[in-house]
Write an enzyme that holds these catalytic residues in place. Structure first.
Site, PDB file in Angstrom:
ATOM      1  N   PRO A   2       0.892  -1.317  -0.107  1.00 22.23           N
ATOM      2  CA  PRO A   2      -0.001  -0.058  -0.030  1.00 22.23           C
ATOM      3  C   PRO A   2       0.873   1.352  -0.059  1.00 22.23           C
ATOM      4  O   PRO A   2       1.956   1.268   0.430  1.00 22.23           O
ATOM      5  CB  PRO A   2      -0.697  -0.132   1.340  1.00 22.23           C
ATOM      6  CG  PRO A   2       0.225  -0.805   2.242  1.00 22.23           C
ATOM      7  CD  PRO A   2       1.079  -1.669   1.439  1.00 22.23           C
ATOM      8  N   PRO A  37       2.283  -6.469   1.872  1.00 24.05           N
ATOM      9  CA  PRO A  37       3.830  -6.910   1.671  1.00 24.05           C
ATOM     10  C   PRO A  37       4.685  -5.674   2.101  1.00 24.05           C
ATOM     11  O   PRO A  37       4.551  -4.656   1.895  1.00 24.05           O
ATOM     12  CB  PRO A  37       3.954  -7.046   0.241  1.00 24.05           C
ATOM     13  CG  PRO A  37       2.897  -6.199  -0.452  1.00 24.05           C
ATOM     14  CD  PRO A  37       1.711  -6.436   0.627  1.00 24.05           C
ATOM     15  N   ARG A  42       4.801   2.335   1.303  1.00 24.88           N
ATOM     16  CA  ARG A  42       5.366   3.635   1.388  1.00 24.88           C
ATOM     17  C   ARG A  42       4.324   4.531   2.098  1.00 24.88           C
ATOM     18  O   ARG A  42       3.146   4.790   1.788  1.00 24.88           O
ATOM     19  CB  ARG A  42       5.448   4.017  -0.373  1.00 24.88           C
ATOM     20  CG  ARG A  42       6.516   3.226  -1.064  1.00 24.88           C
ATOM     21  CD  ARG A  42       6.345   3.489  -2.475  1.00 24.88           C
ATOM     22  NE  ARG A  42       7.402   2.526  -3.209  1.00 24.88           N
ATOM     23  CZ  ARG A  42       6.975   1.293  -3.312  1.00 24.88           C
ATOM     24  NH1 ARG A  42       5.739   0.639  -2.904  1.00 24.88           N
ATOM     25  NH2 ARG A  42       7.723   0.474  -4.416  1.00 24.88           N
ATOM     26  N   ARG A  73      -7.358  -8.605  -0.973  1.00 25.18           N
ATOM     27  CA  ARG A  73      -7.642  -9.112   0.463  1.00 25.18           C
ATOM     28  C   ARG A  73      -9.064  -9.032   0.711  1.00 25.18           C
ATOM     29  O   ARG A  73      -9.890  -8.808   0.341  1.00 25.18           O
ATOM     30  CB  ARG A  73      -7.059  -7.977   1.336  1.00 25.18           C
ATOM     31  CG  ARG A  73      -5.496  -7.702   1.230  1.00 25.18           C
ATOM     32  CD  ARG A  73      -5.233  -6.294   1.357  1.00 25.18           C
ATOM     33  NE  ARG A  73      -3.848  -5.985   1.041  1.00 25.18           N
ATOM     34  CZ  ARG A  73      -3.081  -5.524  -0.138  1.00 25.18           C
ATOM     35  NH1 ARG A  73      -4.082  -5.246  -1.016  1.00 25.18           N
ATOM     36  NH2 ARG A  73      -1.818  -5.597  -0.364  1.00 25.18           N
TER      37      ARG A  73
END
Length: 127
Positions: A2, A37, A42, A73
């Site tokens: 994300p 992940p 960021r 998800r």
């Protein structure tokens, strides 16, 4: 993904501790149990100098967090991770919230179309 974008009004710059907030945001996402992940996380902040809040009669402030993610998800794991993230944001600003008028918000944008990216940071986290 994300990506997290924190927009905040410049009238809270000295008290907002934005660098610490960004670190906490990343840690919250990392701690979400593999929902995101690590190498794709960021976070960045944008200090707003031009803004107008409500009727402009007070020195109101706001912080808006945009969480941009790719799909894939479950609703349950995404809700759990986002609830935890927003709770952390509210805790981060709790003292400031008690001292002044402050609006906190967070939106989640899940892309329905493919995103284009290249990232070799993922190699570092593969076991």
């Amino acid at each position: 993904m994300p990506h997290v974008i924190v927009e905040y009004t410049d009238n809270i710059k000295e008290e907002a501790h934005i660098e610490a907030l960004l670190k906490k945001i990343n840690q919250s996402l990392i701690d979400s149990g593999g929902v995101f992940p690590i190498a794709g996380i960021r976070s960045r902040a944008i200090e707003l100098k031009d803004y107008f809040v409500a009727d402009g009669s007070e020195d109101d402030a706001f912080v808006h967090v945009a969480l941009k993610i790719g799909g894939g998800r479950s609703e349950q794991e995404l809700t759990k991770a986002c609830d935890k993230l927003f709770e952390m944001i509210k805790e981060h600003f709790a003292d400031l919230f008690e001292k002044r008028y402050l609006a906190l918000s967070m939106e989640v944008e899940e892309f329905s179309r493919p995103t284009y990216k290249q990232n070799n940071i993922h190699k570092r986290y593969k076991k």
